[in-house]
Design an enzyme around this catalytic site. Structure first.
Site, PDB file in Angstrom:
ATOM      1  N   GLY A 270     -20.418  17.788  -4.413  1.00 47.17           N
ATOM      2  CA  GLY A 270     -21.690  17.186  -4.050  1.00 47.17           C
ATOM      3  C   GLY A 270     -22.754  18.248  -3.924  1.00 47.17           C
ATOM      4  O   GLY A 270     -22.461  19.448  -3.831  1.00 47.17           O
ATOM      5  N   GLY A 273     -26.211  20.159   1.088  1.00 44.59           N
ATOM      6  CA  GLY A 273     -26.774  19.257   2.075  1.00 44.59           C
ATOM      7  C   GLY A 273     -26.262  17.836   1.983  1.00 44.59           C
ATOM      8  O   GLY A 273     -26.736  16.959   2.710  1.00 44.59           O
ATOM      9  N   SER A 274     -25.272  17.585   1.102  1.00 44.74           N
ATOM     10  CA  SER A 274     -24.761  16.219   0.936  1.00 44.74           C
ATOM     11  C   SER A 274     -23.741  15.841   2.014  1.00 44.74           C
ATOM     12  O   SER A 274     -23.357  14.680   2.121  1.00 44.74           O
ATOM     13  CB  SER A 274     -24.125  16.052  -0.446  1.00 44.74           C
ATOM     14  OG  SER A 274     -23.025  16.940  -0.604  1.00 44.74           O
ATOM     15  N   GLY A 275     -23.295  16.818   2.817  1.00 46.80           N
ATOM     16  CA  GLY A 275     -22.374  16.522   3.907  1.00 46.80           C
ATOM     17  C   GLY A 275     -20.958  17.013   3.695  1.00 46.80           C
ATOM     18  O   GLY A 275     -20.053  16.631   4.450  1.00 46.80           O
ATOM     19  N   LYS A 276     -20.732  17.870   2.699  1.00 54.08           N
ATOM     20  CA  LYS A 276     -19.363  18.310   2.389  1.00 54.08           C
ATOM     21  C   LYS A 276     -18.736  19.082   3.549  1.00 54.08           C
ATOM     22  O   LYS A 276     -17.602  18.800   3.955  1.00 54.08           O
ATOM     23  CB  LYS A 276     -19.378  19.181   1.126  1.00 54.08           C
ATOM     24  CG  LYS A 276     -19.925  18.493  -0.117  1.00 54.08           C
ATOM     25  CD  LYS A 276     -19.759  19.343  -1.351  1.00 54.08           C
ATOM     26  CE  LYS A 276     -20.438  20.681  -1.251  1.00 54.08           C
ATOM     27  NZ  LYS A 276     -21.898  20.596  -1.050  1.00 54.08           N
ATOM     28  N   SER A 277     -19.465  20.074   4.071  1.00 50.11           N
ATOM     29  CA  SER A 277     -18.902  20.871   5.160  1.00 50.11           C
ATOM     30  C   SER A 277     -18.736  20.036   6.426  1.00 50.11           C
ATOM     31  O   SER A 277     -17.787  20.241   7.195  1.00 50.11           O
ATOM     32  CB  SER A 277     -19.796  22.089   5.438  1.00 50.11           C
ATOM     33  OG  SER A 277     -19.742  22.999   4.345  1.00 50.11           O
ATOM     34  N   GLU A 384     -15.424  26.189  -0.093  1.00 50.76           N
ATOM     35  CA  GLU A 384     -16.133  27.135  -0.987  1.00 50.76           C
ATOM     36  C   GLU A 384     -15.471  28.517  -0.965  1.00 50.76           C
ATOM     37  O   GLU A 384     -16.150  29.544  -0.884  1.00 50.76           O
ATOM     38  CB  GLU A 384     -17.599  27.257  -0.567  1.00 50.76           C
ATOM     39  CG  GLU A 384     -18.415  26.002  -0.737  1.00 50.76           C
ATOM     40  CD  GLU A 384     -18.835  25.742  -2.172  1.00 50.76           C
ATOM     41  OE1 GLU A 384     -18.506  26.564  -3.045  1.00 50.76           O
ATOM     42  OE2 GLU A 384     -19.484  24.719  -2.410  1.00 50.76           O
TER      43      GLU A 384
END
Length: 675
Positions: A270, A273-277, A384
């Site tokens: 994504g 800033g899409s919310g992955k972390s 990551e």
């Protein structure tokens, strides 16, 4: 399990946690160093004022048990290194710092500090009396010296016929010797009280400033919430899950439904800033603010058979001095771990006795994976983990992770922006604006072939930066001596775009800091317009490999104005944000609320605002999603078109021919052919 919003972080209970132990080690060390220096170098007495600060910082952010452990550790180490006197001085300073920090943590103000000081002063002064009571020879010596001084004054007074003064001195001497504890305790109370009030005022100012720096650790909350429940992270089911960070109103994740079962390899992709972390934190055990997370037991973050988390920056997870020590750090006493077998499994065979700081970035990342496997987790989350690794090491690391589900039945969740890594997974979860959407593989275009660029500089160009026979050794002459660079020769003309590549551990980041003048090399020269670059700090703008470490202010606008200079105003902030394709409204946002890609672009905007003659960018594309990558490349290409001189140090080689006209390789600290 239906989760509730977390308004206030629960205070840990029970034994000290790993994070607290690490903090104790750090702040104790910061307290001991100035104390030892003062004991060895009398002229450095002013450093003594620094000793209460680290413990005060620790006390302001953690519980009393951790502060007490830090005080005991600090005093013990100081006693071993410097002796009883400095150890007692450190004890008093540490208690002062702990008292100030504890009052601050509890929200106390001036009145609370005064009350605490009035109560603590007699106790601290009494400790000095108790010490002298126990150390009889020292007490006798001190009283004898004082008696001699007062008697000498009395004799001098009689010699000049000041009999009244002489009698007073003799009487005072007898009184002090007979009632030494009272003379020591009462002035000690007054002096300690004044010192506490001054320390409270000064340290309070420091702590007030640090209150602006949020240190919420959502992963720590996950560990606290575990309690002593049996570990059982899988299978996992999320239904209608959403998450809003404390102190904000924006829902980072919403309507999230997913399942994880044992033995699968899942990629999460994504945009920045899409919310992955954030999703990785919820998988690790952080409670969502809304929705249901169902597991058979506790997530067990960091516990045997639970959840393991490997982050983008491996050095942030290293605590042991040696590789073997780091691998087992934090495991329960008596745990049996096949250290050699785990190191061999991740490609680090035979490196158990190596210093962790001597490892390359790729080796450090493999060590982080090995340390995770030492806990025999059911769920391993890799966030990551390949962004700072060279291409060869990247492929090896992904191969290791892809084998774990088959060989160990571990579920691996990989957060990535790379198409080749996502394709290696059994399935892909695609996040967009905090929601799971259907994955479109075209969003992650395949990595292109690295550009073929010439090495030599244009002899007809105007030289801006000239590096000759550059070498650098860390800690030269010590047992820990490490050669960072051996022979670097480079010429950069005005308007050049130079790409410097090399494997992990080849010296690229060391070279970046030297080119910016922030490190003075141990050999050779770096000349900017014919003058040493170390004499022109700021003329070369440096973008750090880890963007967050470079952002020092609270908001984006404050950061850009601070780096750009006092003449930079609101209009200029908007202009540089436009250049790096960030919306102008982001200027008011807190730095900690930005995604990794946004942080990287804010750093670039700040450097542009400062107007440097040369930009040195260390891994400027790391952690960027494909769209953000294109935007940053476009910004850099635009700067080159306007005549900017740019040096890029990167593992991400694709499409950099849009920015760079030359490519040079650094191998084991040696760079040739750049002149």
């Amino acid at each position: 399990m239906v989760s509730k919003a977390i308004d206030v972080a629960p205070t840990p209970t029970g034994r000290l946690r790993s994070r607290e132990i690490a903090a104790i080690a750090i702040f104790s060390g910061l307290t001991v160093v100035p104390a030892v220096i003062v004991s060895v170098v009398p002229l450095a007495a002013a450093l003594g004022f620094m000793t209460p600060v680290p413990i005060a910082l620790l006390a302001a952010r953690t519980r009393l048990r951790a502060v007490a452990a830090a005080v005991v550790t600090t005093v013990a180490v100081t006693f071993v290194v410097a002796g009883l006197g400095p150890a007692f001085a450190v004890l008093v300073s540490a208690v002062m710092g702990g008292l100030v920090g504890e009052v601050h943590r509890r929200g106390g103000r001036a009145v609370a500090m005064v009350v605490a000081s009035v109560l603590a002063a007699p106790v601290l002064a009494g400790a000095s009396v108790a010490l002298m009571w126990v150390l009889v020879p020292l007490r006798k010596l001190a009283l004898e010296v004082l008696d001699n001084v007062l008697t000498g004054i009395a004799k001098t007074a009689r010699a000049v016929r000041l009999d009244a003064v002489a009698g007073a001195m003799e009487s005072l001497s007898r009184n002090v010797v007979d009632n030494w504890w009272l003379w020591m305790w009462i002035p000690g109370i007054v002096g300690t009280l004044i010192t506490l009030l001054l320390a409270g005022w000064l340290l309070g100012k420091v702590l007030d400033r640090l209150d602006e720096v949020p240190l919420e650790d959502t992963l720590e909350l996950a560990g606290i919430a575990d309690g002593e429940r049996p570990v059982g992270p899988l299978p996992l089911r999320m239904a209608g899950v959403g998450y809003t960070y404390p102190g904000t109103e924006r829902e980072v994740l919403h309507g999230t439904d997913l399942t994880l079962i044992s033995g699968e390899f899942v990629a999460i992709v994504g945009a920045n800033g899409s919310g992955k972390s954030t999703l990785s934190k919820l998988l690790s055990g952080v409670d969502p603010t809304i929705g249901i997370v169902d597991r058979p037991g506790a997530p067990g973050l960091g516990r045997q058979g639970g959840t393991a988390l490997v982050l983008q920056r491996p050095e942030a997870q290293m605590l042991g001095a040696r590789v073997a020590d780091d691998l087992v750090w934090g495991l329960p006493v008596g745990s049996e771990v096949d250290v050699d077998g785990l190191l061999a499994e991740v490609g680090l065979a035979g490196l158990g006795d190596r210093e962790t700081t001597d490892l390359s970035g790729g080796q450090q990342q493999r060590l982080a994976v090995a340390a995770a496997l030492a806990r025999d987790p059911q769920l391993l989350i890799a966030d990551e983990v390949t962004s700072m690794v060279d291409p060869a090491g990247r492929a090896e690391l992904i191969a290791i992770l892809a084998e774990l589900p088959r060989r160990r039945a571990i579920t691996v969740v990989l957060i990535t922006h790379r198409d080749s890594e996502a394709r290696a997974a059994d399935r892909v979860i695609h996040l967009e604006s905090g929601r799971i959407v259907e994955h479109h593989p075209e969003w992650m275009r395949p990595e292109s072939v690295a550009p073929l660029l010439p090495q030599q500089a244009d002899d007809a160009g105007e030289p801006l930066l000239v590096v000759r026979d550059l070498a650098h050794t860390y800690l030269p002459g010590s047992p820990w001596e490490v050669s960072g660079l051996k022979s670097v020769n480079l010429r950069v003309n005005a308007g050049d775009g130079v790409l410097i590549v090399g494997g992990n551990g080849s010296g690229k980041s060391t070279l970046a800091w030297i080119l910016a003048g922030l490190i003075k090399p141990t050999g050779g020269s770096v000349l900017l317009h014919g003058e040493p670059v170390s004499e022109h700090i700021g003329d070369v703008g440096l973008g750090f490999q880890h963007a967050r470490l470079q952002l020092q202010k609270t908001t984006v606008a404050d950061e850009i104005m601070a780096v750009g200079g006092i003449e930079v105003g609101t209009a200029e902030v908007g202009r540089v944000l436009d250049l790096v394709t960030l919306p102008r409204e982001i200027a008011a946002r807190r730095v900690d609320a930005l995604s990794g890609g946004q942080m990287r672009r804010v750093v670039l905007a700040s450097l542009i605002a400062s107007g440097p003659e040369l930009l040195v960018l260390d891994e400027p594309l790391a952690g960027l999603d494909p769209q953000a990558r294109e935007e940053v490349l476009a910004v850099l290409a635009g700067l080159r078109e306007k005549g900017a001189t740019i040096i890029i140090i990167s593992h991400d080689l694709e499409a950099l021919d849009r920015v760079c006209n030359r490519r040079i390789e650094l191998v084991d600290g040696v760079l040739e052919g750049g002149l």
